[in-house]
Structures are given as C-alpha cells and as structure tokens.
Design a protein around this motif. Structure first.
Motif, PDB file in Angstrom:
ATOM      1  N   LYS A   1       0.624  -1.361   0.123  1.00 49.64           N
ATOM      2  CA  LYS A   1      -0.048  -0.128   0.117  1.00 49.64           C
ATOM      3  C   LYS A   1       0.874   1.139  -0.062  1.00 49.64           C
ATOM      4  O   LYS A   1       2.135   1.350   0.472  1.00 49.64           O
ATOM      5  N   ASP A   2       0.400   2.493  -0.232  1.00 51.41           N
ATOM      6  CA  ASP A   2       0.843   3.792  -0.397  1.00 51.41           C
ATOM      7  C   ASP A   2       0.717   4.082   1.345  1.00 51.41           C
ATOM      8  O   ASP A   2      -0.515   3.678   1.774  1.00 51.41           O
ATOM      9  N   LEU A   3       1.620   4.891   1.642  1.00 50.21           N
ATOM     10  CA  LEU A   3       1.466   5.125   3.164  1.00 50.21           C
ATOM     11  C   LEU A   3       1.317   6.701   3.403  1.00 50.21           C
ATOM     12  O   LEU A   3       2.137   7.262   2.946  1.00 50.21           O
ATOM     13  N   LEU A   4       0.418   7.121   3.947  1.00 48.48           N
ATOM     14  CA  LEU A   4       0.024   8.592   4.527  1.00 48.48           C
ATOM     15  C   LEU A   4       0.458   8.866   5.792  1.00 48.48           C
ATOM     16  O   LEU A   4      -0.435   8.379   6.728  1.00 48.48           O
TER      17      LEU A   4
ATOM     18  N   TYR B   1       6.622  -1.347   0.280  1.00 51.58           N
ATOM     19  CA  TYR B   1       5.385  -0.615   0.559  1.00 51.58           C
ATOM     20  C   TYR B   1       5.664   0.398  -0.678  1.00 51.58           C
ATOM     21  O   TYR B   1       6.711   0.603  -1.396  1.00 51.58           O
TER      22      TYR B   1
ATOM     23  N   ARG C   1       4.406   4.568  -2.124  1.00 53.32           N
ATOM     24  CA  ARG C   1       4.599   5.746  -1.955  1.00 53.32           C
ATOM     25  C   ARG C   1       4.548   6.126  -0.621  1.00 53.32           C
ATOM     26  O   ARG C   1       3.416   5.765  -0.008  1.00 53.32           O
TER      27      ARG C   1
ATOM     28  N   ASP D   1       4.024   9.465   1.958  1.00 47.02           N
ATOM     29  CA  ASP D   1       3.821  10.879   2.229  1.00 47.02           C
ATOM     30  C   ASP D   1       3.676  11.368   3.705  1.00 47.02           C
ATOM     31  O   ASP D   1       2.979  10.554   4.499  1.00 47.02           O
TER      32      ASP D   1
ATOM     33  N   PRO E   1      -4.782  14.243  -0.432  1.00 44.99           N
ATOM     34  CA  PRO E   1      -4.225  12.793  -0.879  1.00 44.99           C
ATOM     35  C   PRO E   1      -5.531  11.902  -1.455  1.00 44.99           C
ATOM     36  O   PRO E   1      -6.411  11.768  -0.651  1.00 44.99           O
TER      37      PRO E   1
ATOM     38  N   ASN F   1      -5.891   2.840  -2.718  1.00 51.07           N
ATOM     39  CA  ASN F   1      -4.714   1.854  -2.177  1.00 51.07           C
ATOM     40  C   ASN F   1      -3.960   2.314  -1.074  1.00 51.07           C
ATOM     41  O   ASN F   1      -2.793   2.344  -1.172  1.00 51.07           O
ATOM     42  N   LYS F   2      -4.507   3.256  -0.126  1.00 45.52           N
ATOM     43  CA  LYS F   2      -3.552   3.928   0.922  1.00 45.52           C
ATOM     44  C   LYS F   2      -4.014   3.599   2.102  1.00 45.52           C
ATOM     45  O   LYS F   2      -5.241   3.301   2.518  1.00 45.52           O
TER      46      LYS F   2
ATOM     47  N   ALA G   1      -3.595   5.628   6.154  1.00 52.02           N
ATOM     48  CA  ALA G   1      -3.235   6.582   6.733  1.00 52.02           C
ATOM     49  C   ALA G   1      -2.885   6.479   8.127  1.00 52.02           C
ATOM     50  O   ALA G   1      -3.899   5.644   8.906  1.00 52.02           O
TER      51      ALA G   1
ATOM     52  N   GLN H   1      -9.219   2.258   6.646  1.00 48.80           N
ATOM     53  CA  GLN H   1      -7.812   2.553   6.338  1.00 48.80           C
ATOM     54  C   GLN H   1      -7.171   3.648   7.078  1.00 48.80           C
ATOM     55  O   GLN H   1      -6.059   4.220   6.654  1.00 48.80           O
TER      56      GLN H   1
END
Ligand SMILES: Cc1cc2nc3c(=O)[nH]c(=O)nc-3n(C[C@H](O)[C@H](O)[C@H](O)COP(=O)(O)OP(=O)(O)OC[C@H]3O[C@@H](n4cnc5c(N)ncnc54)[C@H](O)[C@@H]3O)c2cc1C
Ligand code: FES
Length: 283
Positions: A116-119, A146, A148, A150, A206, A210-211, A213, A238
C-alpha cells in the motif's frame, strides 16, 4: 523481555543513557542501552510499541519507542517535558541510569500495510511513535514492500518541529517519499507552509486509493484529521491512530487504561478508526 523477567513482570531492567538530542525547547530524544547485553539483544519491539521508563525514586512514564526495530543495539525515546517525572528525565545526562520495561501494547499493522501507499500525519510529539514505523518502512530491506510514502507534519513553530534532521534531510532523500511540514503561525525565518495540520491535509487532498493513513498528535488535531480523512473518502478501516491514556502497569492488571471492553496497554495503543467507532463515544 522484561514483561516476563524471572517471573517479575513489573521489574525494570537497568539501562544507561548514551546520547541526548535536543529536538525542541521541551522535547529531548534519549538513546538508551541496557546494561546487560543479553537483555539488549533479546528486546524485540515492533513499530508503535511502548515501554515504561522509570527514574528511580520518582516514578514511571509510558513512552513510545521512537527508533525502528531495524536499528539494533539501542532504543530511542523522545520525551516531552510536561510534569514531574519527565521534568526530572530532562535533567539527566549521558551516563545516567534509568529503568526500562516492555515492550508493551500492540503495534502498527505493518504486515497488512505491505503493497500500500502510506500517508503519515503527525503533530508535535505525535511524530515520535510514527517515526518508528516510517524508519521501518524506509529501511533498505523493507522499502520495496511499500508504495509511496507521504508525511504531513506540523508543530506550533519551526523550533517546535521534532526530528528536523529526518524531516529535512533523511526522509526526503528516500525514493518515492515526500515530506510536507507546516507550522501554526507565520514567522520571519520560515519560508514553508503555514497553517494547522488538518487544513493542510485538506489542501493536499491525498487520494485514498490503495492507501493507509496513520495519524498521531494532540487529541484536537486527531479529531479534525480523522474528520478530514473521512471527507477525502478514506474508509474507517484505512485509518490507523494511537490513543493516549494514562497507563500504570502496562500489562492489563491495574485497570487505569480501561475503555469499554478494551485496555489501551493490551489492545492498543494502536487502533483503526473502525475499532475506535465501536468504543464509548467520549473516545
Ligand atoms: C501509549 C502512550 C505513548 C506515549 N508516548 C509518549 C512519547 O513518546 N513521548 C512523550 O513525551 N510522552 C508520551 N506519552 C505521554 C507520557 O506517558 C506522559 O506525558 C507522561 O507520563 C507524563 O509525564 P509526567 O509524569 O512528567 O507528567 P505528570 O506529572 O503526570 O503531568 C503533569 C502535567 O502535564 C499534563 N500532561 C501529562 N501528559 C501530557 C501530555 N502528553 N501532553 C500535555 N500535557 C500533559 C498533565 O495533565 C499535568 O497537568 C505517551 C503516553 C501513552 C499512553
Ligand atoms: S495500564 Fe494497567 S491495565 Fe493498562
């Protein structure tokens, strides 16, 4: 380790402060090493777990382990001076002895975050637990698992930003990693973004695709960040956050951290927003 220490789960193990970094006027990062190398070697934390740090004759405080488990041989704790115990801790110098017991609590669900992308969204000292996961994810041996990364992070003023070396040097240099810093009010020597973290989140907007947080900060920031994430289309599953409750024993015995059917020291401090929505409304 010391949560089962010769049948004495509340007994701290002795550790020595090796280095102290002054992060902000009221936050210091302490690098600590257990006096017994066998204890140091067997201490295996996961990102997001906490330890109880004791100053002898004063008391104990629950503190997140801010160093990544990928960094072995020491533990780091970033501690804000807010009261008596943390005040005494801030007076200590390299070479001083403290007690450490743990690791306690659950951890960030880093296994489910793979692919996943991570925020990351942090405020003030709330970046301390997030840093263990950020450094875990950005470690060369884990980075490819992992997407991206941010990081949105804010503090009251530029001087109040913790981990400046990570924010302005280490993290932005990593592949597919962006860092967005903000401070609450404009000041002369700051050319970056100005405004509260939840407003900056909405401005950056954002995508939830697929993220996952992960957020930690003062309760008021978390409240508005959670609302902002839902507005941006994130589902409660999420979103991951941490709860800061006063803890005492850390092992589910004293009841100090009890919320509804949960104990923050055992079931938390990490919860998804979906799990929080099932707790009594005041949380
Ligand atoms: C899961 C978890 C993780 C934590 N991780 C960290 C961490 O990484 N770094 C860290 O510095 N702290 C962390 N804390 C908070 C920390 O445990 C307490 O702030 C600390 O025990 C209070 O220290 P004290 O005994 O010096 O203050 P006390 O003497 O208990 O409090 C003195 C005054 O400060 C106020 N106060 C207490 N805590 C806070 C706070 N967090 N923010 C603002 N005011 C406060 C109290 O209301 C009181 O007025 C964490 C707490 C939990 C539950
Ligand atoms: S801190 Fe004692 S039960 Fe959680």
């Amino acid at each position: 380790m010391s949560n089962c220490h010769c049948g004495a789960p509340l007994l701290p193990a002795l550790a020595t402060i090796k280095e102290i970094v002054e992060e902000t006027p009221d936050v210091k990062t302490f690098r600590m090493v257990f006096n017994d190398p066998a204890v140091q070697e067997s201490f295996r934390q996961k990102p997001g777990q906490v330890a109880q740090i004791s100053v002898f004759g004063v008391g104990e405080a629950t503190i997140s382990i801010t160093s990544s488990p990928t960094k072995r041989g020491f533990l780091e704790f970033s501690i804000k001076k807010v009261g008596r115990l943390t005040g005494v801790l801030h007076e200590l110098e390299p070479g001083c002895q403290v007690g450490i017991r743990g690791p306690y609590g659950n951890h960030f669900p880093y296994e489910q975050m793979r692919g996943k992308d991570l925020l990351f969204i942090g405020g003030g000292i709330g970046l301390a637990p997030l840093r263990s996961l950020i450094d875990y994810v950005l470690a060369p041996e884990n980075r490819s698992q992992y997407g991206r990364v941010d990081i949105i992070y804010g503090a009251r003023s530029a001087a109040d930003l913790c981990f400046k070396h990570d924010l302005f040097h280490n993290w932005p240099q990593q592949p597919d990693t962006r860092v967005f810093t903000t401070i609450d009010r404009a000041q002369e020597d700051w050319t970056g973004h100005v405004g509260f973290v939840p407003a900056y989140l909405e401005e950056l907007a954002p995508s939830p695709a697929n993220k996952v947080a992960v957020t930690c900060g003062p309760p008021v920031m978390i409240k508005f960040v959670l609302a902002g994430l839902l507005k941006l289309g994130f589902t409660p599953e999420q979103v991951v956050t941490t709860l800061e409750m006063k803890m005492k024993c850390g092992i589910g015995k004293c009841g100090r951290c009890n919320i509804g059917s949960k104990f923050v020291c055992l079931d938390g401090p990490v919860f998804t927003l979906a799990q929080l929505q099932e707790l009594p409304p005041e949380f």
